[in-house]
Design an enzyme around this catalytic site. Sequence first.
Site, PDB file in Angstrom:
ATOM      1  N   LYS A 287      68.878  11.118  33.819  1.00  0.00           N
ATOM      2  CA  LYS A 287      67.911  11.425  34.616  1.00  0.00           C
ATOM      3  C   LYS A 287      66.915  12.623  34.256  1.00  0.00           C
ATOM      4  O   LYS A 287      67.450  13.574  33.508  1.00  0.00           O
ATOM      5  CB  LYS A 287      68.309  12.159  36.132  1.00  0.00           C
ATOM      6  CG  LYS A 287      69.072  10.946  37.122  1.00  0.00           C
ATOM      7  CD  LYS A 287      67.984   9.821  37.586  1.00  0.00           C
ATOM      8  CE  LYS A 287      67.086  10.490  38.467  1.00  0.00           C
ATOM      9  NZ  LYS A 287      67.747  10.744  39.623  1.00  0.00           N
ATOM     10  N   GLU A 294      57.445  17.484  42.881  1.00  0.00           N
ATOM     11  CA  GLU A 294      57.863  17.397  44.237  1.00  0.00           C
ATOM     12  C   GLU A 294      57.947  18.588  45.029  1.00  0.00           C
ATOM     13  O   GLU A 294      57.563  18.554  46.309  1.00  0.00           O
ATOM     14  CB  GLU A 294      59.395  16.907  43.827  1.00  0.00           C
ATOM     15  CG  GLU A 294      59.680  15.478  43.560  1.00  0.00           C
ATOM     16  CD  GLU A 294      61.016  15.229  43.026  1.00  0.00           C
ATOM     17  OE1 GLU A 294      61.643  14.076  43.648  1.00  0.00           O
ATOM     18  OE2 GLU A 294      61.616  15.879  42.253  1.00  0.00           O
TER      19      GLU A 294
END
Length: 466
Positions: A287, A294
Amino acid sequence: MTTTKGNTWSDRFEEGLHPVIEEFNASITFDVELLQEDLDGSVAHASMLASCGVISKQDESELQRGLELIRLEALQGDFNPGIEDEDIHFAVENRLIALIGPVGKKLHTGRSRNDQVGTDLRLWLRRRIDELDQELEHFQLSLLSQAESNRKTMIPGYTHLQRAQPLCLAHHLIAYIEMIQRDRNRFRDVRSRVNISPLGAAALAGTSIPIDRQYTASMLGFEELYANSLDAVSDRDFVVEYAAAASLLMVHLSRLAEEIILWSSEEFGFVQLSDRVSTGSSLMPQKKNPDVPELVRGKCGRVFGHLQALLTMIKGLPLAYNKDFQEDKEALFDVVSTTKACVQSMSVLMEEGIEFVVARLARAVESDFSNATDVADYLVAKGIPFREAYQIVGCIVKTCVSEGILLKELDISRWQGFAKVIEEDIYEFLSPQNVVAARLSYGGTAFERVEEQLGHWRNNLGLEKN
Ligand code: ARG
C-alpha cells in the site's frame, strides 16, 4: 470547598472564585496567543492617553518601558501567566504593575477589556490574513508550475464522474488557480471589515475620559473607526466572515484533494504520489496511501463546524458584550491554523509530491466516446441542424458500443451509411488532440486558449511573461 481570593476584582467582592469556576472562567490558556497584539494595543493606548493629556509623558514612558519588558520576557520564555490571571488582558496588566509599580495602574484608563479584546482579535486576524495571502499565492504558483509542465498533456474531462470530453490538463489545473484567486479576493474583502478600530468604545457606551480614538486607530493601522460604541464591542461578524471564507477555501482544497485521491487509485492511475508525501500501511506492504489529500478533505469538518459554532454562539446575544464571545477565540484560532496547514501541505503536494502519468492519460483519452460531441459538431459544420446531428451520433455510438469498437475503428463506408456528408477527414477530426484544440471559445480548453491563460497567470502572479 476551598476558595481563592484573587485581587482582580474591586472590593465589592469579599470572596474569591471557586476553583472550578476560576478554571471554567479563564481564557488565558488559549488567549495568550493574543499577547503581541495586546501589547501593541496597549502601547498605542498609552501613547494616546499622554497625547491627550490624560497621563503625563513621564507616566507614558514608564508604561512603554514596562510593556516592552513584557515583550522581552515573552521572547525569552519568561512570561508565563497562570489561571489566576484569568485572561491575557489581566495577565499583561498584572505583570505591568508588578514590573513598574503603581503607575501601571493608569494603563486601563478610558478602556475596557471589551474594546480591548476586540482590538486584539482584529490585529491578530489582520496579520493572519496577510500571511495566508502569501501562502495562497505560493499555492497558485505551484499549480501554475504543474500547469506549465502539462500544457500539452490531455486528461479525460468528466461530468457526473462519467467521461465527457477530453481536456488539456493545464486547463484543469488553472481552474483551481481561479478558485484560489476568488478566495484571495474574498479574504481581502473580509480584511477591510477586520480593519476597523473598536478601541475607545470602552465597556459599551464610550467614555467620559477625553480620549482620541483616531489617534490609536492610526497608530495601529486601522482604516476606520466603529461609529457606534455598542456595535464596536458586540460585532463578531468579521470572525464569522473569516470562517465562511476559510470554509469555501477548504471546499476548493477538498475538491482538488478528492480528485487527487481518485487519480492516484489503481483504477484511474493518472498520478503517482512521491514517497515524501505518501504513507504506507502497517499491515499491507504493497500500500501507498494518499494521506495528505485525505486529511485535507477530512479537516473540512472542523472548519465548517467552527463556522456553525460561531453563528450559533452569536445569534441569541443581546447587546452589548457577553461572555459567550470568549468562545470565538478557540474556533477562530483553529480555523486559521487548520487552513494554513492545509494550504501549505497542498503546495508541497503540488510542488514535489505528484507526478502525472502522461502515457496513461494519453491512453485514457484515446479509448472512449468523449469525442462524440465532436462528430455532432462536424455534422453541424456540414449543414445538419444540431438536434438532428445529435440523434445521428446517438445511433453511431449505439452501434459501436454493441460491436465493442471505438468511433475511430468504424469503417468510412459505415460512417457514410449514417450520414452521406461524412468524409475521410472525420478520423483526424476525432483525434483527442484535435478535439481539444478545437475548443477555441473564450474560456475553452483549446491549447491556444490555455496558453493565453498561462500567460495571464504568469503576469498576474508576478512571473515574467513567457
Ligand atoms: N477574556 C474575555 C474574552 O475573551 C475578555 C473580555 C472580558 N470582558 C468582560 N467584560 N468580562 O472575551
